[in-house]
Design a protein around this motif. Structure first.
Motif, PDB file in Angstrom:
ATOM      1  N   VAL A  38       0.858  -1.262  -0.027  1.00  0.00           N
ATOM      2  CA  VAL A  38       0.014  -0.107   0.046  1.00  0.00           C
ATOM      3  C   VAL A  38       0.972   1.228  -0.073  1.00  0.00           C
ATOM      4  CG1 VAL A  38      -1.573   1.252   1.303  1.00  0.00           C
ATOM      5  CG2 VAL A  38      -1.946  -1.277   1.011  1.00  0.00           C
ATOM      6  N   GLY A  39       1.955   1.232   0.872  1.00  0.00           N
ATOM      7  CA  GLY A  39       3.054   2.586   0.808  1.00  0.00           C
ATOM      8  C   GLY A  39       3.511   2.533  -0.426  1.00  0.00           C
ATOM      9  N   LEU A  40       3.860   1.530  -1.117  1.00  0.00           N
ATOM     10  CA  LEU A  40       4.761   1.764  -2.507  1.00  0.00           C
ATOM     11  C   LEU A  40       3.586   2.184  -3.402  1.00  0.00           C
ATOM     12  CD1 LEU A  40       7.091   1.027  -3.979  1.00  0.00           C
ATOM     13  CD2 LEU A  40       6.483  -1.036  -4.173  1.00  0.00           C
ATOM     14  N   ALA A  41       2.547   1.609  -3.325  1.00  0.00           N
ATOM     15  CA  ALA A  41       1.627   2.126  -4.347  1.00  0.00           C
ATOM     16  C   ALA A  41       0.986   3.488  -4.130  1.00  0.00           C
ATOM     17  CB  ALA A  41       0.254   0.989  -4.378  1.00  0.00           C
ATOM     18  N   ALA A  42       0.860   3.798  -2.929  1.00  0.00           N
ATOM     19  CA  ALA A  42       0.525   5.384  -2.558  1.00  0.00           C
ATOM     20  C   ALA A  42       1.570   6.200  -3.151  1.00  0.00           C
ATOM     21  CB  ALA A  42       0.225   5.439  -1.240  1.00  0.00           C
ATOM     22  N   ILE A  43       2.954   5.869  -2.938  1.00  0.00           N
ATOM     23  CA  ILE A  43       3.923   6.644  -3.346  1.00  0.00           C
ATOM     24  C   ILE A  43       3.897   6.921  -4.827  1.00  0.00           C
ATOM     25  CG2 ILE A  43       6.413   7.037  -3.705  1.00  0.00           C
ATOM     26  CD1 ILE A  43       6.758   5.870  -0.856  1.00  0.00           C
ATOM     27  N   ALA A  54      -4.743   8.920  -1.102  1.00  0.00           N
ATOM     28  CA  ALA A  54      -3.746   8.081  -2.070  1.00  0.00           C
ATOM     29  C   ALA A  54      -3.835   6.800  -1.131  1.00  0.00           C
ATOM     30  CB  ALA A  54      -2.667   8.892  -2.327  1.00  0.00           C
ATOM     31  N   ALA A  55      -3.330   6.639  -0.195  1.00  0.00           N
ATOM     32  CA  ALA A  55      -3.157   5.534   0.691  1.00  0.00           C
ATOM     33  C   ALA A  55      -4.501   4.604   0.734  1.00  0.00           C
ATOM     34  CB  ALA A  55      -2.676   5.842   2.086  1.00  0.00           C
ATOM     35  N   ILE A  56      -5.675   5.388   1.134  1.00  0.00           N
ATOM     36  CA  ILE A  56      -6.768   4.613   1.205  1.00  0.00           C
ATOM     37  C   ILE A  56      -7.135   4.127  -0.243  1.00  0.00           C
ATOM     38  CG2 ILE A  56      -9.292   4.662   1.370  1.00  0.00           C
ATOM     39  CD1 ILE A  56      -8.691   7.033   3.627  1.00  0.00           C
ATOM     40  N   ALA A  57      -6.905   4.709  -1.184  1.00  0.00           N
ATOM     41  CA  ALA A  57      -7.286   4.177  -2.658  1.00  0.00           C
ATOM     42  C   ALA A  57      -6.554   3.166  -2.985  1.00  0.00           C
ATOM     43  CB  ALA A  57      -7.083   5.216  -3.650  1.00  0.00           C
ATOM     44  N   ALA A  58      -4.970   3.257  -2.480  1.00  0.00           N
ATOM     45  CA  ALA A  58      -4.334   1.958  -2.769  1.00  0.00           C
ATOM     46  C   ALA A  58      -4.518   0.754  -1.997  1.00  0.00           C
ATOM     47  CB  ALA A  58      -2.654   2.558  -2.324  1.00  0.00           C
ATOM     48  N   ALA A  59      -5.085   0.877  -0.588  1.00  0.00           N
ATOM     49  CA  ALA A  59      -5.503  -0.239   0.149  1.00  0.00           C
ATOM     50  C   ALA A  59      -6.655  -0.879  -0.587  1.00  0.00           C
ATOM     51  CB  ALA A  59      -5.594   0.221   1.301  1.00  0.00           C
ATOM     52  N   ALA A  81       5.159   1.939   4.829  1.00  0.00           N
ATOM     53  CA  ALA A  81       4.187   0.972   5.290  1.00  0.00           C
ATOM     54  C   ALA A  81       3.605   1.541   6.593  1.00  0.00           C
ATOM     55  CB  ALA A  81       4.841  -0.286   5.382  1.00  0.00           C
ATOM     56  N   SER A  82       4.735   1.929   7.474  1.00  0.00           N
ATOM     57  CA  SER A  82       4.436   2.354   8.962  1.00  0.00           C
ATOM     58  C   SER A  82       3.578   3.514   8.694  1.00  0.00           C
ATOM     59  CB  SER A  82       5.761   2.556   9.448  1.00  0.00           C
ATOM     60  OG  SER A  82       5.499   3.283  10.819  1.00  0.00           O
ATOM     61  N   ILE A  83       3.949   4.412   8.076  1.00  0.00           N
ATOM     62  CA  ILE A  83       2.929   5.808   7.537  1.00  0.00           C
ATOM     63  C   ILE A  83       1.483   5.308   7.231  1.00  0.00           C
ATOM     64  CG2 ILE A  83       2.504   7.889   6.419  1.00  0.00           C
ATOM     65  CD1 ILE A  83       5.943   7.928   6.535  1.00  0.00           C
ATOM     66  N   VAL A  84       1.293   4.756   6.306  1.00  0.00           N
ATOM     67  CA  VAL A  84       0.070   4.250   5.829  1.00  0.00           C
ATOM     68  C   VAL A  84      -0.772   3.495   6.856  1.00  0.00           C
ATOM     69  CG1 VAL A  84       0.401   4.467   3.200  1.00  0.00           C
ATOM     70  CG2 VAL A  84       0.557   2.371   4.333  1.00  0.00           C
ATOM     71  N   ALA A  85      -0.153   2.655   7.569  1.00  0.00           N
ATOM     72  CA  ALA A  85      -0.812   1.825   8.634  1.00  0.00           C
ATOM     73  C   ALA A  85      -1.308   2.489   9.928  1.00  0.00           C
ATOM     74  CB  ALA A  85       0.506   0.954   9.232  1.00  0.00           C
ATOM     75  N   GLU A  89      -8.948   3.489   7.732  1.00  0.00           N
ATOM     76  CA  GLU A  89      -9.566   2.776   6.440  1.00  0.00           C
ATOM     77  C   GLU A  89      -8.480   2.121   5.915  1.00  0.00           C
ATOM     78  OE1 GLU A  89      -9.274   6.143   7.464  1.00  0.00           O
ATOM     79  OE2 GLU A  89     -11.259   7.193   7.173  1.00  0.00           O
ATOM     80  N   VAL A  90      -7.054   2.151   5.922  1.00  0.00           N
ATOM     81  CA  VAL A  90      -6.363   1.253   5.452  1.00  0.00           C
ATOM     82  C   VAL A  90      -6.301  -0.091   5.969  1.00  0.00           C
ATOM     83  CG1 VAL A  90      -3.975   1.005   5.074  1.00  0.00           C
ATOM     84  CG2 VAL A  90      -4.656   3.141   4.239  1.00  0.00           C
ATOM     85  N   ARG A  91      -6.272   0.158   7.353  1.00  0.00           N
ATOM     86  CA  ARG A  91      -6.245  -1.339   8.192  1.00  0.00           C
ATOM     87  C   ARG A  91      -7.518  -2.095   7.739  1.00  0.00           C
ATOM     88  NH1 ARG A  91      -2.049  -0.820  10.930  1.00  0.00           N
ATOM     89  NH2 ARG A  91      -2.475  -3.146  11.809  1.00  0.00           N
ATOM     90  N   ALA A  92      -8.541  -1.330   7.826  1.00  0.00           N
ATOM     91  CA  ALA A  92      -9.823  -1.916   7.630  1.00  0.00           C
ATOM     92  C   ALA A  92      -9.986  -2.655   6.140  1.00  0.00           C
ATOM     93  CB  ALA A  92     -11.107  -0.846   7.866  1.00  0.00           C
ATOM     94  N   ALA A  93      -9.342  -2.109   5.387  1.00  0.00           N
ATOM     95  CA  ALA A  93      -9.367  -2.557   3.628  1.00  0.00           C
ATOM     96  C   ALA A  93      -8.628  -3.898   3.704  1.00  0.00           C
ATOM     97  CB  ALA A  93      -8.942  -1.376   2.817  1.00  0.00           C
TER      98      ALA A  93
END
Ligand code: DC
Length: 204
Positions: A38-43, A54-59, A81-85, A89-93
Motif C-alpha cells: 500500500v505504501g509503495l502504491a500510494a507513493i 492516496a493511501a486509502i485508494a491504494a489499499a 508502510a508504517s505511515i499508511v498503517a 481505513e487502510v487497516r480496515a481494507a
C-alpha cells in the motif's frame, strides 16, 4: 490452527514465522508486505508525502498477488508502510484478506503487529517477538549492508514509536501472548523456543 507472530521491526519475527510454517506444514502470510504494498502504491500514484486519500485508494485496490516487487523490502518502503498503517481505513481494507488467509486449512502463521490483538484474537498460539532497539538496528544494518549504524537505529526508533503510539491497532503484545526476547539468542535458538511454545499449545 492459527499462529500469530507479532513484534517490532527487525526482531526476527519474519524468520521465526516462516520457520514455524515450515515446521508445522502451515501457510505463511507476511502482513507487513500488505502495508508495504500500500505504501509503495500510494507513493507511485500520488508521490510524497503520502496523502491519506492516496493511501486509502491504494489499499482498496490492492492485489496481494503483486507481492513480488523488489522494492517492497527497502527501508523507504518500510517507513511508508508504517505511515499508511496509522490510517484506520487502510487497516480496515486489509482486514478481511488477512482473516480469510488465516482460516486456510490445515493452518496458517501470520506475522505482523496486530495479529494476536485485532486480526486473529482467537489464534491458538500467540508469540510476541522482541529484542532491544540496538540489537535490532545491528541486525538490520547487516541485512542492508548499511554503513551508518546511528541512522539505522534512528529509523528503527521512529518506526517503533509510530507503530506503538498510533490509535488504530497499535503494536502491543496480546495479554495471552508468550513474549520471546531474541536479543541474546541466535536464530536457531529463537526458532527452537518458538516451536516449543507452539507445541505446548497444540491439542493432543
Ligand atoms: O513487518 P514490516 O516491517 O514489513 O512492516 C512494515 C510496517 O507495516 C510496520 O512498520 C507497521 C505496518 N504493519 C502494521 O501496522 N500491521 C501489521 N500487521 C504489519 C505491518
Amino acid at each position: 490452527m492459527i499462529i500469530a507472530v507479532d513484534g517490532p521491526a527487525a526482531a526476527g519475527k519474519g524468520t521465526i514465522a516462516r520457520a514455524l510454517a515450515r515446521h508445522f506444514g502451515f501457510h505463511f502470510l507476511d502482513t507487513g508486505a500488505l502495508y508495504r504494498m500500500v505504501g509503495l502504491a500510494a507513493i507511485r500514484a500520488g508521490g510524497e508525502p503520502i496523502t491519506t486519500p492516496a493511501a486509502i485508494a491504494a489499499a482498496l485496490s490492492l492485489d496481494p498477488a503483486s507481492f513480488t516487487d523488489a522494492d517492497l523490502r527497502n527501508e523507504k518502503v518500510g517507513a511508508a508502510a508504517s505511515i499508511v498503517a496509522v490510517i484506520p481505513e487502510v487497516r480496515a481494507a486489509l482486514l478481511e484478506f488477512q482473516r480469510s488467509f488465516a482460516r486456510t486449512p490445515p493452518g496458517a502463521v501470520l506475522d505482523g503487529r496486530d495479529i494476536g490483538t485485532v486480526v486473529c484474537p482467537d489464534a491458538h498460539a500467540k508469540l510476541f517477538i522482541t529484542a532491544s532497539a540496538e540489537v535490532r538496528a545491528r541486525r538490520r544494518q547487516l541485512e542492508l549492508g548499511a554503513t551508518d549504524y546511528e541512522a539505522v537505529l534512528a529509523d528503527i526508533r521512529a518506526r517503533d514509536a509510530r507503530d506503538s503510539q498510533r490509535t488504530a491497532a497499535p503494536l502491543v503484545a496480546a495479554t495471552d501472548a508468550v513474549t520471546l526476547d531474541t536479543s541474546e539468542m541466535d536464530i536457531n535458538a529463537a526458532v527452537a523456543a518458538a516451536v516449543a511454545t507452539v507445541e505446548a499449545r497444540r491439542l493432543p
